[in-house]
Every structure is written in structure tokens, then in C-alpha cells.
Design a protein around this motif. Sequence first.
Motif, PDB file in Angstrom:
ATOM      1  N   GLU A 162       0.839  -1.571   0.183  1.00  0.00           N
ATOM      2  CA  GLU A 162       0.008   0.025  -0.165  1.00  0.00           C
ATOM      3  C   GLU A 162       0.884   1.015  -0.144  1.00  0.00           C
ATOM      4  N   LEU A 163       1.841   1.096   1.258  1.00  0.00           N
ATOM      5  CA  LEU A 163       2.556   2.610   0.999  1.00  0.00           C
ATOM      6  C   LEU A 163       3.533   2.468  -0.311  1.00  0.00           C
ATOM      7  N   LEU A 164       4.380   1.323  -0.469  1.00  0.00           N
ATOM      8  CA  LEU A 164       5.165   1.925  -2.053  1.00  0.00           C
ATOM      9  C   LEU A 164       3.866   2.201  -3.214  1.00  0.00           C
ATOM     10  N   LEU A 165       2.653   1.733  -2.823  1.00  0.00           N
ATOM     11  CA  LEU A 165       1.842   2.419  -4.044  1.00  0.00           C
ATOM     12  C   LEU A 165       1.580   3.874  -4.295  1.00  0.00           C
ATOM     13  N   ALA A 166       1.107   4.272  -2.672  1.00  0.00           N
ATOM     14  CA  ALA A 166       0.996   5.394  -2.257  1.00  0.00           C
ATOM     15  C   ALA A 166       2.543   6.378  -2.602  1.00  0.00           C
ATOM     16  N   GLY A 167       3.292   6.082  -3.149  1.00  0.00           N
ATOM     17  CA  GLY A 167       4.279   6.985  -3.038  1.00  0.00           C
ATOM     18  C   GLY A 167       5.156   7.160  -1.187  1.00  0.00           C
ATOM     19  N   GLU A 168       4.915   6.223  -0.197  1.00  0.00           N
ATOM     20  CA  GLU A 168       5.349   6.891   0.402  1.00  0.00           C
ATOM     21  C   GLU A 168       6.236   6.188   1.219  1.00  0.00           C
ATOM     22  N   LEU A 169       7.140   4.868   0.167  1.00  0.00           N
ATOM     23  CA  LEU A 169       7.956   4.563   0.830  1.00  0.00           C
ATOM     24  C   LEU A 169       8.476   4.295  -0.567  1.00  0.00           C
ATOM     25  N   ASP A 170      10.257   3.828  -0.300  1.00  0.00           N
ATOM     26  CA  ASP A 170      10.957   3.556  -1.382  1.00  0.00           C
ATOM     27  C   ASP A 170      11.376   2.330  -1.852  1.00  0.00           C
ATOM     28  N   VAL A 171      11.544   1.746  -1.097  1.00  0.00           N
ATOM     29  CA  VAL A 171      11.603   0.219  -1.238  1.00  0.00           C
ATOM     30  C   VAL A 171      11.681  -0.277  -0.107  1.00  0.00           C
ATOM     31  N   GLY A 172      10.901  -2.167  -0.187  1.00  0.00           N
ATOM     32  CA  GLY A 172      10.329  -2.680   0.454  1.00  0.00           C
ATOM     33  C   GLY A 172      10.855  -4.389   1.167  1.00  0.00           C
TER      34      GLY A 172
END
Length: 293
Positions: free
Chosen positions: A134-144
Motif C-alpha cells: 500500500e505504501l509503495l503504491l502511494a509513493g510513501e516508501l522507496d523500497v520494501g
Amino acid sequence: MLARHIQYFLAVAEHLSFTKAAAALHVSQPALSQQVRQLEESLGAQLFDRSGRATRLTDAGDVYLHYARRAQQELREGKSTIHDVSDLSRGSLRVAVTPTFTTYLVGPLIEAFHFRYPNITLNLKEISQERIEELLLAGELDVGIAFDEINSPDIEAVSLLSETLALVVSRRHRLAEERSIASQALSAESMVLLSPEFATREQIDRYFRKHEIRPQVQMEVNALGAVIEIIRRTTLSTLLPARIALAHDDLVAITLEPERLQRTAVLMRRKEAFLSAAVRVFIELVKEVSSDL
């Protein structure tokens, strides 16, 4: 306002002459005059008094000069900052991992990253794989860093390592001297497991269903650290990555036979997301550290 307009305005303000300013900038005087005129039109104010022999600033020009100089300084600082980000003198990185990785991968990874890039600010979260996506798609994370069971087609993954789950017990457990155990024997085990919201628990439950295993689950815990402490202090057993047991002298990992419980760890990022210099080196470092585990 374009940086060129500010640059030309400041040159004329410094030399108080369009001719001298044009020479200093190595541009034609008509081109310089046009740029200054465009600036005045956009501001709705005349910046220079051109009526006399000498060019001088109007009251509006004198006021604007202060802000133009400050803008030029900030533009210089912005250019310098871009250079710093590119050469990793500064920057930031937002990373998330699923819980099991904090026990054996995060430590050596962050140690290596901080040693090499001490000026990069790192924001690290331990959250569920669903939340990472969810955070990756929202642009709130760089990598997971999670597992290869990805739900969104807009997330790409790079394989890092193969992780094997084993029966983990304390050295006081009756099976502590065993090197392997038949998967069917797990039905006789009293166990503490991560609670169902964890991806690890989902994988364990699928393994149980596939092999028709019905263990005695006496505890469910929503914190990996708590599971480890319970195993260390009781005769209960659990299923966790074998590497976790290797990181604790008082824990033992017993291989499941004949079919091992394995999964692939992956590095996740949003497709076509901008890759900063910090993200690029982090990705390479994760691959490097993972290959050594």
C-alpha cells in the motif's frame, strides 16, 4: 520566475548599464533588454529607469533586488544540494520490512549501509507485507523487503534469498539434539505461533493444510520478539526461519522432512518509480548482504 530573468536583472542592477551587463554575461544587449522587459511585464512594475544617461533602479527595482539576490542564493544552494544528493553526501531513504527480517537481515544491512553512507537519513518501518505494498503504491516508501507473494501488478520484485523455516526450540527441549523431524510429527508438538495477520503464519498454515498437520497451538503472539522469548523460556516450539535460531545461542533449528517449508525473500519497489542515488545504492547493498547470508 526563470533563473535567467533573475540573473539578467541582477547583472544590470550591479553594473547599472545594459551594455556592461550584456558584456559581462556574454549576450547581446537586445537579448538582455528583452529578458528584463519580460521580467518587468510579469511583475507588473518597472524595475529600471532608463530615461537618463545612466540606468538606475526604480523604487520597485530596489525592493525587488533584495528578493532576487536571495532567490539566486537559494538556487545556488539548490544546485549544490542536487550534487550532494547525487554523490550521497546527503539524502533520505524510506524502507519497510516484514517482521522476520529484523532478526537477521536488517542488522548487517543497516550496519553496512550506515558505514558506507553515514549522511543518508534512513526511515525504517517493520510492517506487514500488505501494508508495504500500500505504501509503495502511494509513493510513501522507496523500497520494501518481503516475500514473493505480491498482489499488485504495479510492484516489481527482485529475488534476494531463499528462506527456510524450521522447527525452532530451546536447548532444553526434548528434541534439541535432533537435526531433522518428520513434518507429521509436528502434530504432537505444543506450539506458539505468530498470529494470523503475519505472512509467515499464512505460509505455515498452508504447509499444515497441505500435509494434514494439526499441531497443538497453545499460544498466538503478534510480536516476533515475544515468540522468541517464549521459546527461550519454555518447552514450547515454533516455526520460524532457521537463520533466526542461528542468531541465538540458546535456540536450535530442526529441519522439516521430507518437504521443507521454504519461501523467497524479495526487494519490492513501485514500477517506474524514480530511483534516487540513495535508492540505487541501497538496492545493490541489499543484494550484496543477502548473498552473504
